[in-house]
Scaffold this motif. Structure first.
Motif, PDB file in Angstrom:
ATOM      1  N   ASN A 139      28.906-147.243-151.603  1.00 36.21           N
ATOM      2  CA  ASN A 139      30.308-147.172-151.996  1.00 36.21           C
ATOM      3  C   ASN A 139      31.095-146.466-150.893  1.00 36.21           C
ATOM      4  OD1 ASN A 139      29.325-148.217-154.380  1.00 36.21           O
ATOM      5  ND2 ASN A 139      29.630-146.333-155.564  1.00 36.21           N
ATOM      6  N   THR A 140      32.268-146.953-150.609  1.00 32.95           N
ATOM      7  CA  THR A 140      33.045-146.351-149.521  1.00 32.95           C
ATOM      8  C   THR A 140      33.480-144.921-149.843  1.00 32.95           C
ATOM      9  OG1 THR A 140      35.039-147.430-150.397  1.00 32.95           O
ATOM     10  CG2 THR A 140      33.866-148.549-148.604  1.00 32.95           C
ATOM     11  N   ASP A 141      33.462-144.538-151.128  1.00 35.48           N
ATOM     12  CA  ASP A 141      33.781-143.150-151.467  1.00 35.48           C
ATOM     13  C   ASP A 141      32.545-142.260-151.444  1.00 35.48           C
ATOM     14  OD1 ASP A 141      32.577-144.128-153.733  1.00 35.48           O
ATOM     15  OD2 ASP A 141      34.258-143.717-155.088  1.00 35.48           O
ATOM     16  N   ASN A 142      31.456-142.778-150.871  1.00 29.14           N
ATOM     17  CA  ASN A 142      30.242-141.988-150.672  1.00 29.14           C
ATOM     18  C   ASN A 142      29.819-142.086-149.204  1.00 29.14           C
ATOM     19  OD1 ASN A 142      27.813-140.578-151.074  1.00 29.14           O
ATOM     20  ND2 ASN A 142      26.705-142.430-151.665  1.00 29.14           N
ATOM     21  N   PRO A 143      30.645-141.565-148.285  1.00 22.94           N
ATOM     22  CA  PRO A 143      30.371-141.723-146.856  1.00 22.94           C
ATOM     23  C   PRO A 143      29.088-141.050-146.388  1.00 22.94           C
ATOM     24  CG  PRO A 143      32.134-140.123-147.202  1.00 22.94           C
ATOM     25  CD  PRO A 143      31.884-140.772-148.526  1.00 22.94           C
ATOM     26  N   LYS A 147      26.100-142.057-143.353  1.00 27.43           N
ATOM     27  CA  LYS A 147      25.526-141.238-142.282  1.00 27.43           C
ATOM     28  C   LYS A 147      24.009-141.385-142.247  1.00 27.43           C
ATOM     29  CE  LYS A 147      29.164-137.712-142.288  1.00 27.43           C
ATOM     30  NZ  LYS A 147      29.474-136.271-142.506  1.00 27.43           N
ATOM     31  N   VAL A 148      23.388-141.437-143.444  1.00 25.28           N
ATOM     32  CA  VAL A 148      21.937-141.628-143.519  1.00 25.28           C
ATOM     33  C   VAL A 148      21.558-142.964-142.903  1.00 25.28           C
ATOM     34  CG1 VAL A 148      20.005-141.960-145.119  1.00 25.28           C
ATOM     35  CG2 VAL A 148      21.673-140.146-145.540  1.00 25.28           C
ATOM     36  N   MET A 149      22.295-144.004-143.234  1.00 22.63           N
ATOM     37  CA  MET A 149      22.008-145.340-142.703  1.00 22.63           C
ATOM     38  C   MET A 149      22.151-145.377-141.188  1.00 22.63           C
ATOM     39  SD  MET A 149      23.944-147.577-145.651  1.00 22.63           S
ATOM     40  CE  MET A 149      23.546-147.291-147.388  1.00 22.63           C
ATOM     41  N   ARG A 150      23.188-144.753-140.675  1.00 26.45           N
ATOM     42  CA  ARG A 150      23.382-144.743-139.215  1.00 26.45           C
ATOM     43  C   ARG A 150      22.281-143.968-138.514  1.00 26.45           C
ATOM     44  NH1 ARG A 150      28.715-144.272-141.000  1.00 26.45           N
ATOM     45  NH2 ARG A 150      28.741-142.012-140.708  1.00 26.45           N
ATOM     46  N   GLY A 153      19.380-145.944-137.763  1.00 27.73           N
ATOM     47  CA  GLY A 153      19.559-147.014-136.787  1.00 27.73           C
ATOM     48  C   GLY A 153      20.376-148.184-137.268  1.00 27.73           C
ATOM     49  N   MET A 154      20.878-148.135-138.496  1.00 26.86           N
ATOM     50  CA  MET A 154      21.645-149.252-139.040  1.00 26.86           C
ATOM     51  C   MET A 154      23.090-149.187-138.553  1.00 26.86           C
ATOM     52  SD  MET A 154      20.098-149.285-142.936  1.00 26.86           S
ATOM     53  CE  MET A 154      19.981-151.064-143.142  1.00 26.86           C
ATOM     54  N   GLU A 155      23.719-150.351-138.474  1.00 22.49           N
ATOM     55  CA  GLU A 155      25.105-150.441-138.034  1.00 22.49           C
ATOM     56  C   GLU A 155      25.960-151.028-139.139  1.00 22.49           C
ATOM     57  OE1 GLU A 155      25.501-152.638-134.464  1.00 22.49           O
ATOM     58  OE2 GLU A 155      24.173-151.336-133.286  1.00 22.49           O
ATOM     59  N   GLN A 156      27.185-150.499-139.274  1.00 16.68           N
ATOM     60  CA  GLN A 156      28.084-151.069-140.278  1.00 16.68           C
ATOM     61  C   GLN A 156      28.572-152.431-139.806  1.00 16.68           C
ATOM     62  OE1 GLN A 156      31.278-148.561-141.641  1.00 16.68           O
ATOM     63  NE2 GLN A 156      32.177-150.168-142.909  1.00 16.68           N
ATOM     64  N   ALA A 175      30.626-150.508-148.147  1.00 19.14           N
ATOM     65  CA  ALA A 175      30.370-150.684-146.721  1.00 19.14           C
ATOM     66  C   ALA A 175      28.984-151.303-146.566  1.00 19.14           C
ATOM     67  CB  ALA A 175      30.436-149.347-145.998  1.00 19.14           C
ATOM     68  N   ILE A 176      28.884-152.341-145.746  1.00 24.16           N
ATOM     69  CA  ILE A 176      27.641-153.082-145.562  1.00 24.16           C
ATOM     70  C   ILE A 176      27.031-152.715-144.209  1.00 24.16           C
ATOM     71  CG2 ILE A 176      26.560-155.362-145.551  1.00 24.16           C
ATOM     72  CD1 ILE A 176      28.013-154.610-148.161  1.00 24.16           C
ATOM     73  N   TYR A 177      25.758-152.369-144.223  1.00 27.09           N
ATOM     74  CA  TYR A 177      25.036-151.998-143.008  1.00 27.09           C
ATOM     75  C   TYR A 177      23.850-152.937-142.811  1.00 27.09           C
ATOM     76  CZ  TYR A 177      27.527-147.575-142.465  1.00 27.09           C
ATOM     77  OH  TYR A 177      28.501-146.617-142.261  1.00 27.09           O
ATOM     78  N   GLY A 178      23.408-153.057-141.566  1.00 28.32           N
ATOM     79  CA  GLY A 178      22.246-153.894-141.301  1.00 28.32           C
ATOM     80  C   GLY A 178      21.529-153.481-140.025  1.00 28.32           C
TER      81      GLY A 178
END
Length: 202
Positions: A139-143, A147-150, A153-156, A175-178
């Protein structure tokens, strides 16, 4: 082609990722599944009783005999406490892609445990399961989750408006990361997060 291997025990420097079992009921209920601070970032409501947790756990247990089911409890090596959960799901056999999701109990936030668990599961997915791409969303209100995803190594890759409807009947933008296996291999520089993988934990 995806090489399914169920939910083997995965050991990192501070964590053990393992199957959940019936003795975990109170820990699961107390540490995250009953906590509104965790549930507000999920679709399902917080558990009101341990009975809710038992029903949910029974659903998990019923799937552990499937090689395609990859679901772990996150346990601290130092104390044996169960602090969260992480899974790979939504496998697409045509593309070799899947998704990862996770929850960490509130008292263990901001200590790097989510990142450590995610890095290990990403490594497991790419190195042992031959996943082509792993995606995640928050959720975008849980930034903080981003940070954990980045850090793993994941990218938005974008944002989807009103992607989910939570248990409070509120629409949430996500926000979608991959991360692609090829990029993981190129960028990882040989760093290994899995200290031990017990393939015979099935």
């Amino acid at each position: 082609m995806i090489r399914y291997s169920g939910s083997p025990i995965i050991e990192t420097s501070r964590l053990i990722l393992r199957k959940l079992d019936q003795s975990d009921t109170l820990s699961v209920f107390n540490n995250w599944r009953s906590d509104e601070r965790i549930s507000r970032n999920r679709i399902s409501p917080p558990h009101k009783t341990t009975g809710d947790t038992r029903i949910w756990l029974n659903h998990i247990f019923s799937q552990y005999d499937r090689k395609e089911f990859c679901y772990w409890g996150i346990e601290l090596k130092s104390t044996g406490e169960l602090i969260g959960e992480i899974d790979l799901d939504h496998f697409d056999t045509s593309t070799g892609n899947c998704e990862v999701s996770y929850s960490i109990g509130y008292q263990w936030w901001n200590q790097g445990y989510g990142t450590e668990a995610l890095r290990a599961v990403v490594e497991f997915g790419f190195r042992y399961m031959n996943i082509h791409k792993i995606s995640a969303k928050h959720n975008t209100d849980n930034p903080a989750s981003g940070k954990v995803m980045r850090k793993a190594g994941m990218e938005q890759e974008g944002t989807v408006r009103h992607m989910i409807l939570n248990y409070k009947n509120q629409y949430k933008d996500c926000a979608i990361y991959g991360l692609l296996q090829q990029d993981y291999q190129n960028d990882n520089n040989g760093e290994i997060y899995i200290l031990k993988l017990n393939r015979f934990s099935e």
